[in-house]
Design an enzyme around this catalytic site. Sequence first.
Site, PDB file in Angstrom:
ATOM      1  N   GLY A  69      24.707  20.877  34.628  1.00  0.00           N
ATOM      2  CA  GLY A  69      23.383  20.466  34.196  1.00  0.00           C
ATOM      3  C   GLY A  69      23.362  20.209  32.708  1.00  0.00           C
ATOM      4  O   GLY A  69      24.306  20.544  31.983  1.00  0.00           O
ATOM      5  N   SER A 114      20.320  22.986  27.638  1.00  0.00           N
ATOM      6  CA  SER A 114      18.952  23.512  27.675  1.00  0.00           C
ATOM      7  C   SER A 114      18.344  23.530  29.075  1.00  0.00           C
ATOM      8  O   SER A 114      17.156  23.838  29.233  1.00  0.00           O
ATOM      9  CB  SER A 114      18.010  22.748  26.724  1.00  0.00           C
ATOM     10  OG  SER A 114      18.467  22.840  25.383  1.00  0.00           O
ATOM     11  N   ALA A 115      19.158  23.255  30.098  1.00  0.00           N
ATOM     12  CA  ALA A 115      18.641  23.328  31.471  1.00  0.00           C
ATOM     13  C   ALA A 115      18.519  24.763  31.959  1.00  0.00           C
ATOM     14  O   ALA A 115      17.908  25.009  33.008  1.00  0.00           O
ATOM     15  CB  ALA A 115      19.539  22.536  32.420  1.00  0.00           C
ATOM     16  N   GLY A 116      19.104  25.712  31.238  1.00  0.00           N
ATOM     17  CA  GLY A 116      18.987  27.120  31.629  1.00  0.00           C
ATOM     18  C   GLY A 116      20.213  27.684  32.305  1.00  0.00           C
ATOM     19  O   GLY A 116      20.145  28.750  32.927  1.00  0.00           O
ATOM     20  N   LYS A 117      21.357  27.023  32.164  1.00  0.00           N
ATOM     21  CA  LYS A 117      22.571  27.489  32.844  1.00  0.00           C
ATOM     22  C   LYS A 117      23.044  28.838  32.302  1.00  0.00           C
ATOM     23  O   LYS A 117      23.465  29.707  33.075  1.00  0.00           O
ATOM     24  CB  LYS A 117      23.691  26.455  32.708  1.00  0.00           C
ATOM     25  CG  LYS A 117      23.364  25.097  33.307  1.00  0.00           C
ATOM     26  CD  LYS A 117      24.537  24.141  33.257  1.00  0.00           C
ATOM     27  CE  LYS A 117      25.100  23.936  31.865  1.00  0.00           C
ATOM     28  NZ  LYS A 117      24.120  23.305  30.934  1.00  0.00           N
ATOM     29  N   SER A 118      22.989  29.027  30.998  1.00  0.00           N
ATOM     30  CA  SER A 118      23.451  30.294  30.424  1.00  0.00           C
ATOM     31  C   SER A 118      22.550  31.452  30.842  1.00  0.00           C
ATOM     32  O   SER A 118      23.039  32.537  31.200  1.00  0.00           O
ATOM     33  CB  SER A 118      23.514  30.198  28.895  1.00  0.00           C
ATOM     34  OG  SER A 118      24.462  29.232  28.488  1.00  0.00           O
ATOM     35  N   ASP A 147      31.238  25.269  26.283  1.00  0.00           N
ATOM     36  CA  ASP A 147      31.131  25.698  24.883  1.00  0.00           C
ATOM     37  C   ASP A 147      32.310  26.568  24.477  1.00  0.00           C
ATOM     38  O   ASP A 147      32.710  26.572  23.305  1.00  0.00           O
ATOM     39  CB  ASP A 147      29.817  26.444  24.649  1.00  0.00           C
ATOM     40  CG  ASP A 147      28.611  25.521  24.652  1.00  0.00           C
ATOM     41  OD1 ASP A 147      28.796  24.290  24.542  1.00  0.00           O
ATOM     42  OD2 ASP A 147      27.472  26.020  24.778  1.00  0.00           O
TER      43      ASP A 147
END
Length: 199
Positions: free
Chosen positions: A11, A14-18, A38
Amino acid sequence: MAQANILLLNGCTSAGKSSLTRALQAQLPDCWLRFGIDDAFSMLPDALHGHRGGFWFDRDGWGDPRLNMGPAGRLALAAYRRAVVAIANTGTRVIVDEVILDGEVRDDWLAVLPHTGVVVCGVHCSLDELCRRELARGDRLLGQARGQFRHVHQGMIYDLEIDTTSASSESCARQVAAFLAGSQPCMALETMRRSRQAG
C-alpha cells in the site's frame, strides 16, 4: 490454507501499514517479525540517499514526487526481497511492509517468493485521508502518497484487502488475523504468476 510464513502488505506511504503491523504483532499468537522497504533504504550509505547511484526523487507528469532507483538502490531492494524469503525459510514468520510501484518490483517478488505460505494483502486508504496523514506526520515528502496512489495497486491481485480510511489499526488487524486463522486458499501469487506467463 497452509500455515502462512509471509504476510505481504502492499500500500501507499501513510496508508497505515506500519501501525497495522504493530497491531498484528500484538494480536497474533505467534511471533511475527517486521521487515519493510524502509529497512532496505536505511541499509544504504547516507551518501546514496538522494543520489543517482542509490535513490532519489524527481517529479512525475502530475508534479508529484517520484522515486527513482540507481544501481545500488536496485541491488539493496533485491537483497531485501531475498532476505525476507531467507528469514521465512528458517521458520520465522514475517510481515512485509511494502510499496510495489512498478511491474519490475512485482515480478521480482513473484520470482523469489515461495509457492506456498504467502498471503498478499492490499492496504487501501482514500486519497484525501492519505494526504491528511502525510501532512500530519511531517516526515514524508509532500505529494508522495498522491503519486504512489496512482500506481501501487496496478497489476496486483490480493488474497485479502483492507481499507484503513476510517477503521482503526486494531480493527484492521482483527480482519487480517481472522483470515490467517481461516481455511481460505491463498491464490494471489499463483494467479499473478499465471497472468504474467500468459501475457
